[in-house]
Scaffold this motif. Sequence first.
Motif, PDB file in Angstrom:
ATOM      1  N   GLU A   1      44.139  37.299  37.903  1.00 39.42           N
ATOM      2  CA  GLU A   1      44.098  38.728  38.210  1.00 39.42           C
ATOM      3  C   GLU A   1      42.668  39.270  38.256  1.00 39.42           C
ATOM      4  N   MET A   2      41.740  38.556  37.657  1.00 38.25           N
ATOM      5  CA  MET A   2      40.334  38.977  37.658  1.00 38.25           C
ATOM      6  C   MET A   2      39.518  38.196  38.686  1.00 38.25           C
ATOM      7  N   GLY A   3      40.207  37.448  39.542  1.00 39.51           N
ATOM      8  CA  GLY A   3      39.516  36.731  40.610  1.00 39.51           C
ATOM      9  C   GLY A   3      39.058  35.339  40.245  1.00 39.51           C
ATOM     10  N   ASP A   4      39.435  34.849  39.083  1.00 41.82           N
ATOM     11  CA  ASP A   4      39.002  33.509  38.673  1.00 41.82           C
ATOM     12  C   ASP A   4      39.549  32.429  39.603  1.00 41.82           C
ATOM     13  N   LYS A   5      38.665  31.478  39.916  1.00 43.26           N
ATOM     14  CA  LYS A   5      39.049  30.279  40.653  1.00 43.26           C
ATOM     15  C   LYS A   5      39.158  29.103  39.686  1.00 43.26           C
ATOM     16  N   ASN A   6      38.501  29.265  38.531  1.00 45.31           N
ATOM     17  CA  ASN A   6      38.485  28.240  37.481  1.00 45.31           C
ATOM     18  C   ASN A   6      38.065  28.929  36.182  1.00 45.31           C
TER      19      ASN A   6
END
Length: 139
Positions: free
Chosen positions: A120-125
Amino acid sequence: MEAEQSEGSTDSSSSQTMNHLLFVEMGVGYDQHGQNITSAAMRACRDAISSNSIPAFRRGSIPGVSFGQMKLQIKLGVPHSLQQALDIEKVKSVFPYGKILNVEVVDGGLICSSGVLVEEMGDKNEDCYIVNAAVYVGY
């Protein structure tokens, strides 16, 4: 300051060089979610300048030196693998005044785990990016 990646020129004219270094401000910035190295660099620069005031340039405390003569040199420690993704123009936008002579990017900073992936916060990893900044102020 020789740059591995540099913006701006540093010729020998007085408008493009810093003859008098007054102080160095240092900061650190993180991007724990979203994996954006530019955000981390901007936070590092804000950290460096956020607790300082420079009245000497505005009040004429330095004889013969006006506010318009304030010059900055920025040095950023950024993980090597992320340097090409850094948006130097966005980093420069952090500075409200002063002529930026150059932005030097060197190997430094850190990539570590934030311990959690939050989509939800844009994390890819789970990576957290850390950048160190040194801001040289003079005229």
